[in-house]
Scaffold this motif. Structure first.
Motif, PDB file in Angstrom:
ATOM      1  N   ARG A  28       0.816  -1.222   0.000  1.00  0.00           N
ATOM      2  CA  ARG A  28       0.000   0.000   0.000  1.00  0.00           C
ATOM      3  C   ARG A  28       0.849   1.271   0.000  1.00  0.00           C
ATOM      4  N   GLY A  29       2.144   1.110   0.167  1.00  0.00           N
ATOM      5  CA  GLY A  29       3.017   2.283   0.233  1.00  0.00           C
ATOM      6  C   GLY A  29       2.877   3.050   1.539  1.00  0.00           C
ATOM      7  N   LEU A  30       2.500   2.372   2.603  1.00  0.00           N
ATOM      8  CA  LEU A  30       2.326   3.030   3.896  1.00  0.00           C
ATOM      9  C   LEU A  30       3.670   3.224   4.583  1.00  0.00           C
ATOM     10  N   ASP A  31       3.833   4.354   5.228  1.00  0.00           N
ATOM     11  CA  ASP A  31       5.062   4.664   5.958  1.00  0.00           C
ATOM     12  C   ASP A  31       4.875   4.251   7.421  1.00  0.00           C
ATOM     13  N   VAL A  32       4.923   2.940   7.652  1.00  0.00           N
ATOM     14  CA  VAL A  32       4.745   2.417   9.007  1.00  0.00           C
ATOM     15  C   VAL A  32       5.847   1.417   9.322  1.00  0.00           C
ATOM     16  N   GLU A  33       6.169   1.355  10.595  1.00  0.00           N
ATOM     17  CA  GLU A  33       7.071   0.330  11.108  1.00  0.00           C
ATOM     18  C   GLU A  33       6.223  -0.558  12.013  1.00  0.00           C
ATOM     19  N   ILE A  34       6.340  -1.864  11.828  1.00  0.00           N
ATOM     20  CA  ILE A  34       5.529  -2.803  12.589  1.00  0.00           C
ATOM     21  C   ILE A  34       6.477  -3.740  13.324  1.00  0.00           C
ATOM     22  N   GLU A  35       6.271  -3.832  14.629  1.00  0.00           N
ATOM     23  CA  GLU A  35       7.184  -4.602  15.465  1.00  0.00           C
ATOM     24  C   GLU A  35       6.381  -5.452  16.444  1.00  0.00           C
ATOM     25  N   ALA A  36       6.874  -6.646  16.730  1.00  0.00           N
ATOM     26  CA  ALA A  36       6.246  -7.524  17.721  1.00  0.00           C
ATOM     27  C   ALA A  36       7.155  -7.641  18.932  1.00  0.00           C
ATOM     28  N   ARG A  37       6.555  -7.652  20.087  1.00  0.00           N
ATOM     29  CA  ARG A  37       7.284  -7.839  21.341  1.00  0.00           C
ATOM     30  C   ARG A  37       6.503  -8.786  22.233  1.00  0.00           C
ATOM     31  N   PRO A  38       7.200  -9.671  22.930  1.00  0.00           N
ATOM     32  CA  PRO A  38       6.503 -10.488  23.916  1.00  0.00           C
ATOM     33  C   PRO A  38       6.078  -9.633  25.103  1.00  0.00           C
ATOM     34  N   LEU A  39       5.098 -10.099  25.815  1.00  0.00           N
ATOM     35  CA  LEU A  39       4.526  -9.355  26.938  1.00  0.00           C
ATOM     36  C   LEU A  39       5.595  -8.901  27.926  1.00  0.00           C
ATOM     37  N   ASN A  40       6.577  -9.748  28.220  1.00  0.00           N
ATOM     38  CA  ASN A  40       7.580  -9.402  29.229  1.00  0.00           C
ATOM     39  C   ASN A  40       8.553  -8.311  28.769  1.00  0.00           C
ATOM     40  N   GLU A  41       8.550  -7.942  27.475  1.00  0.00           N
ATOM     41  CA  GLU A  41       9.410  -6.860  26.970  1.00  0.00           C
ATOM     42  C   GLU A  41       8.623  -5.615  26.556  1.00  0.00           C
ATOM     43  N   ALA A  42       7.358  -5.801  26.285  1.00  0.00           N
ATOM     44  CA  ALA A  42       6.569  -4.742  25.646  1.00  0.00           C
ATOM     45  C   ALA A  42       6.530  -3.440  26.433  1.00  0.00           C
ATOM     46  N   MET A  43       6.416  -3.514  27.738  1.00  0.00           N
ATOM     47  CA  MET A  43       6.302  -2.300  28.552  1.00  0.00           C
ATOM     48  C   MET A  43       7.523  -1.389  28.414  1.00  0.00           C
ATOM     49  N   ASP A  44       8.663  -1.947  28.025  1.00  0.00           N
ATOM     50  CA  ASP A  44       9.875  -1.141  27.853  1.00  0.00           C
ATOM     51  C   ASP A  44       9.919  -0.412  26.512  1.00  0.00           C
ATOM     52  N   HIS A  45       8.935  -0.651  25.646  1.00  0.00           N
ATOM     53  CA  HIS A  45       8.964  -0.085  24.296  1.00  0.00           C
ATOM     54  C   HIS A  45       7.703   0.716  23.946  1.00  0.00           C
ATOM     55  N   LEU A  46       6.936   1.084  24.938  1.00  0.00           N
ATOM     56  CA  LEU A  46       5.654   1.754  24.681  1.00  0.00           C
ATOM     57  C   LEU A  46       5.817   3.163  24.131  1.00  0.00           C
ATOM     58  N   ASP A  47       6.799   3.892  24.612  1.00  0.00           N
ATOM     59  CA  ASP A  47       6.942   5.303  24.212  1.00  0.00           C
ATOM     60  C   ASP A  47       7.297   5.471  22.742  1.00  0.00           C
ATOM     61  N   ASP A  48       7.809   4.417  22.116  1.00  0.00           N
ATOM     62  CA  ASP A  48       8.173   4.482  20.696  1.00  0.00           C
ATOM     63  C   ASP A  48       6.964   4.272  19.791  1.00  0.00           C
ATOM     64  N   ALA A  49       5.873   3.761  20.338  1.00  0.00           N
ATOM     65  CA  ALA A  49       4.731   3.333  19.521  1.00  0.00           C
ATOM     66  C   ALA A  49       3.718   4.449  19.308  1.00  0.00           C
ATOM     67  N   ASN A  50       3.038   4.387  18.144  1.00  0.00           N
ATOM     68  CA  ASN A  50       1.888   5.258  17.885  1.00  0.00           C
ATOM     69  C   ASN A  50       0.592   4.544  18.212  1.00  0.00           C
ATOM     70  N   ILE A  51       0.642   3.202  18.244  1.00  0.00           N
ATOM     71  CA  ILE A  51      -0.501   2.389  18.658  1.00  0.00           C
ATOM     72  C   ILE A  51       0.037   1.061  19.178  1.00  0.00           C
ATOM     73  N   ILE A  52      -0.665   0.513  20.161  1.00  0.00           N
ATOM     74  CA  ILE A  52      -0.303  -0.779  20.730  1.00  0.00           C
ATOM     75  C   ILE A  52      -1.449  -1.738  20.439  1.00  0.00           C
ATOM     76  N   LEU A  53      -1.121  -2.825  19.763  1.00  0.00           N
ATOM     77  CA  LEU A  53      -2.105  -3.860  19.452  1.00  0.00           C
ATOM     78  C   LEU A  53      -1.770  -5.102  20.263  1.00  0.00           C
ATOM     79  N   LEU A  54      -2.749  -5.567  21.018  1.00  0.00           N
ATOM     80  CA  LEU A  54      -2.550  -6.737  21.868  1.00  0.00           C
ATOM     81  C   LEU A  54      -3.155  -7.968  21.215  1.00  0.00           C
ATOM     82  N   GLY A  55      -2.416  -9.072  21.239  1.00  0.00           N
ATOM     83  CA  GLY A  55      -2.976 -10.338  20.790  1.00  0.00           C
ATOM     84  C   GLY A  55      -4.140 -10.704  21.687  1.00  0.00           C
ATOM     85  N   PRO A  56      -5.143 -11.399  21.148  1.00  0.00           N
ATOM     86  CA  PRO A  56      -6.330 -11.705  21.946  1.00  0.00           C
ATOM     87  C   PRO A  56      -6.023 -12.525  23.204  1.00  0.00           C
ATOM     88  N   GLN A  57      -4.949 -13.312  23.164  1.00  0.00           N
ATOM     89  CA  GLN A  57      -4.609 -14.136  24.317  1.00  0.00           C
ATOM     90  C   GLN A  57      -4.123 -13.316  25.511  1.00  0.00           C
TER      91      GLN A  57
END
Length: 101
Positions: A28-57
């Motif tokens: 689509r030509g979107l200017d986005v960066e998409i990254e996955a983090r496990p739950l035990n690391e995610a809290m250390d990377h929140l400030d870099d994100a524009n949105i946080i998507l959580l897996g349903p589990q």
């Protein structure tokens, strides 16, 4: 560039979803960066994100993530089980872009 952070239990199934989302975003030509983090690391990377998507589990952690980004205008969304299970990258990206604004 907008950054989408996906969080899940261990990062296995979400890493496959990230690959599909990256292909979709590139097509689509979107200017986005998409990254996955496990739950035990995610809290250390929140400030870099524009949105946080959580897996349903780990949807039960939404309140914790929302509290962690309070006042930072970073939406926190749980990916619907059907979209996650089907690896519906297009719909998940659509939702993320809509929420980011």
């Amino acid at each position: 560039m907008k950054k989408i952070l996906l969080c899940c239990n261990a990062g296995m199934s979400t890493s496959l979803l990230v690959q599909k989302m990256q292909k979709e975003a590139a097509s689509r030509g979107l200017d986005v960066e998409i990254e996955a983090r496990p739950l035990n690391e995610a809290m250390d990377h929140l400030d870099d994100a524009n949105i946080i998507l959580l897996g349903p589990q780990i949807g039960y952690t939404k309140d914790d993530f929302t509290a962690a980004v309070a006042g930072k205008d970073i939406p926190v969304e749980v990916i619907p089980m059907a979209d996650y299970g089907r690896m519906n990258a297009a719909k998940i990206i659509d939702t993320a872009i809509e929420k980011i604004g």
